[in-house]
Design a protein around this motif. Structure first.
Motif, mmCIF file in Angstrom:
data_model
loop_
_atom_site.group_PDB
_atom_site.id
_atom_site.type_symbol
_atom_site.label_atom_id
_atom_site.label_comp_id
_atom_site.label_asym_id
_atom_site.label_seq_id
_atom_site.Cartn_x
_atom_site.Cartn_y
_atom_site.Cartn_z
ATOM 1 N N ASP A 1 91.344 123.667 62.901
ATOM 2 C CA ASP A 1 91.451 123.669 61.447
ATOM 3 C C ASP A 1 92.774 123.133 60.938
ATOM 4 O O ASP A 1 93.454 123.762 60.137
ATOM 5 C CB ASP A 1 91.217 125.079 60.892
ATOM 6 C CG ASP A 1 90.920 125.043 59.391
ATOM 7 O OD1 ASP A 1 91.236 126.030 58.714
ATOM 8 O OD2 ASP A 1 90.383 124.027 58.917
ATOM 9 N N GLY B 1 96.130 132.995 63.788
ATOM 10 C CA GLY B 1 95.033 132.860 64.739
ATOM 11 C C GLY B 1 94.740 134.195 65.383
ATOM 12 O O GLY B 1 95.142 135.246 64.906
ATOM 13 N N ARG C 1 94.647 129.163 67.659
ATOM 14 C CA ARG C 1 95.762 128.915 66.755
ATOM 15 C C ARG C 1 95.388 127.817 65.772
ATOM 16 O O ARG C 1 94.710 126.847 66.126
ATOM 17 C CB ARG C 1 97.012 128.492 67.520
ATOM 18 C CG ARG C 1 97.671 129.633 68.302
ATOM 19 C CD ARG C 1 98.346 130.616 67.350
ATOM 20 N NE ARG C 1 99.009 131.690 68.070
ATOM 21 C CZ ARG C 1 98.487 132.870 68.326
ATOM 22 N NH1 ARG C 1 97.240 133.120 67.933
ATOM 23 N NH2 ARG C 1 99.164 133.791 68.969
ATOM 24 N N SER C 2 95.852 127.952 64.558
ATOM 25 C CA SER C 2 95.669 126.908 63.561
ATOM 26 C C SER C 2 96.823 125.933 63.665
ATOM 27 O O SER C 2 97.991 126.330 63.620
ATOM 28 C CB SER C 2 95.624 127.524 62.156
ATOM 29 O OG SER C 2 95.530 126.516 61.174
ATOM 30 N N GLY D 1 86.582 128.177 66.282
ATOM 31 C CA GLY D 1 87.507 128.293 67.393
ATOM 32 C C GLY D 1 87.208 129.461 68.310
ATOM 33 O O GLY D 1 87.373 129.362 69.525
ATOM 34 N N ARG E 1 86.962 123.616 63.384
ATOM 35 C CA ARG E 1 87.328 124.495 62.286
ATOM 36 C C ARG E 1 87.745 125.846 62.856
ATOM 37 O O ARG E 1 87.292 126.245 63.941
ATOM 38 C CB ARG E 1 86.149 124.682 61.322
ATOM 39 C CG ARG E 1 85.785 123.409 60.586
ATOM 40 C CD ARG E 1 86.894 122.977 59.663
ATOM 41 N NE ARG E 1 86.553 121.784 58.909
ATOM 42 C CZ ARG E 1 87.391 121.162 58.095
ATOM 43 N NH1 ARG E 1 88.616 121.633 57.951
ATOM 44 N NH2 ARG E 1 87.021 120.089 57.447
ATOM 45 N N LEU E 2 88.591 126.558 62.133
ATOM 46 C CA LEU E 2 89.098 127.827 62.628
ATOM 47 C C LEU E 2 87.957 128.795 62.924
ATOM 48 O O LEU E 2 87.987 129.531 63.913
ATOM 49 C CB LEU E 2 90.068 128.435 61.614
ATOM 50 C CG LEU E 2 90.899 129.621 62.101
ATOM 51 C CD1 LEU E 2 91.736 129.236 63.316
ATOM 52 C CD2 LEU E 2 91.787 130.148 60.981
#
Length: 317
Positions: free
Chosen positions: A50, A4, A97-98, A72, A68-69
């Motif tokens: 994500d 991330g 952060r994922s 973010g 979704r990332l």
């Protein structure tokens, strides 16, 4: 640490708040920004994104798809701007952060003094074991506030503390005393006990003969509840000598007592519990119910580590 990106943050252990773009998380950011300002510390906004394993990945009429990332970073900027508008004197930072939101916030709790979450996020599953608020409250290394109900209560509204019959109260009373001293706000120590036989069967009884009459058992439980309240009040007076302390011994189930008092409170303070009909659950029946139905923000205070429990670094507590 999961993959991330991070926005720089300075200062001592911050207040951490989870954000996912939902209405509940926006309320949480506003509450957390004001709390960080009152504590004189920084605010860290955390966006989890994500994770295809999160339940409810499809958008429906009542819930949003998980972030979704790629989205973010936009969500993080939105949350930081919201925090700035609420409290301009707070040092703000953030990270994306994922991962599953509850797990990400539990990770962040090890470097936080408080974690703040909304009562309903994008998955809109408040009572589910997979909800972010329950996962965070049951596993975090620091106190967790679930923002619900009234979030702008007057400072003179009391801080309510749940006192369990025969259960430890040191951590919850100490936390509440600190909040009440800072506000300042009165303290209400509440213990609900029920004459329902099914409820009494789960309450520790001081008499060795359990074959006695129900009336005898009820008197014993009421007396034990009174002693628990007295010990809690003595501790509160020592920790917050200038704060008004009131006790409430209520002939009803504990969760109903706390939920009723919450509508006139600024905050409800409870422990994790876990002594209900399913002791293996990380949160007790009372705590889970209060998190679902309270009329104000609720803080769940973790227990002190036992002396024989290993720390994160492997040392003994």
């Amino acid at each position: 640490m999961r993959s991330g990106s991070t926005v720089h943050e300075a200062g001592r252990a911050p207040v951490v708040v989870g954000y996912d773009g939902s209405a509940g998380s926006r309320r949480a950011v506003r509450w957390a920004a004001h709390e960080a300002a009152a504590r004189g510390t920084g605010l860290r906004v955390v966006v989890a994104a994500d994770d295809p394993g999160v339940p409810g990945t499809r958008r429906t009429a009542t819930r949003l798809a998980p972030l979704r990332l790629g989205d973010g970073h936009e969500a993080l900027a939105e949350a930081v701007a919201l925090a700035e508008a609420c409290s301009r004197g707070v040092t703000r930072g953030g990270l994306v952060r994922s991962g599953q939101p509850g797990g990400v916030l539990v990770d962040q709790s090890h470097t936080a003094q408080l974690v703040v979450v909304g009562c309903r996020g994008r998955t809109a599953l408040p009572a589910s074991e997979s909800s972010t608020s329950l996962i965070t409250a049951s596993r975090a290394a620091c106190p967790v506030v679930v923002v619900r109900g009234r979030v702008d209560a007057p400072t003179l509204d009391p801080v309510v503390v749940g006192v369990g019959v025969g259960e430890p109260v040191a951590t919850t009373v100490a936390y509440a005393a600190g909040i009440a001293t800072r506000a300042p706000s009165p303290l209400v120590l509440a213990c609900g006990w029920s004459q329902d036989a099914g409820s009494l069967s789960r309450v520790p009884r001081p008499v060795p003969d359990r074959s006695g009459s129900l009336a005898t058992v009820v008197r014993d439980v009421q007396a034990q509840a009174g002693r628990s309240l007295q010990r809690a009040a003595e501790l509160a007076h020592r920790l917050a000598p200038g704060v008004s302390v009131r006790t409430e011994l209520l002939d009803t189930r504990a969760e109903r007592a706390l939920e009723g008092l919450s509508w006139g409170a600024s905050l409800v303070v409870v422990g994790r519990g876990g002594t209900g009909p399913f002791p293996g659950l990380p949160l007790g029946r009372v705590t889970r119910s209060v998190l679902e139905h309270a009329g104000c923000p609720v803080v769940v205070v973790p227990p002190e580590p036992r002396e024989d429990e290993p720390r994160e670094d492997g040392a003994r507590a």
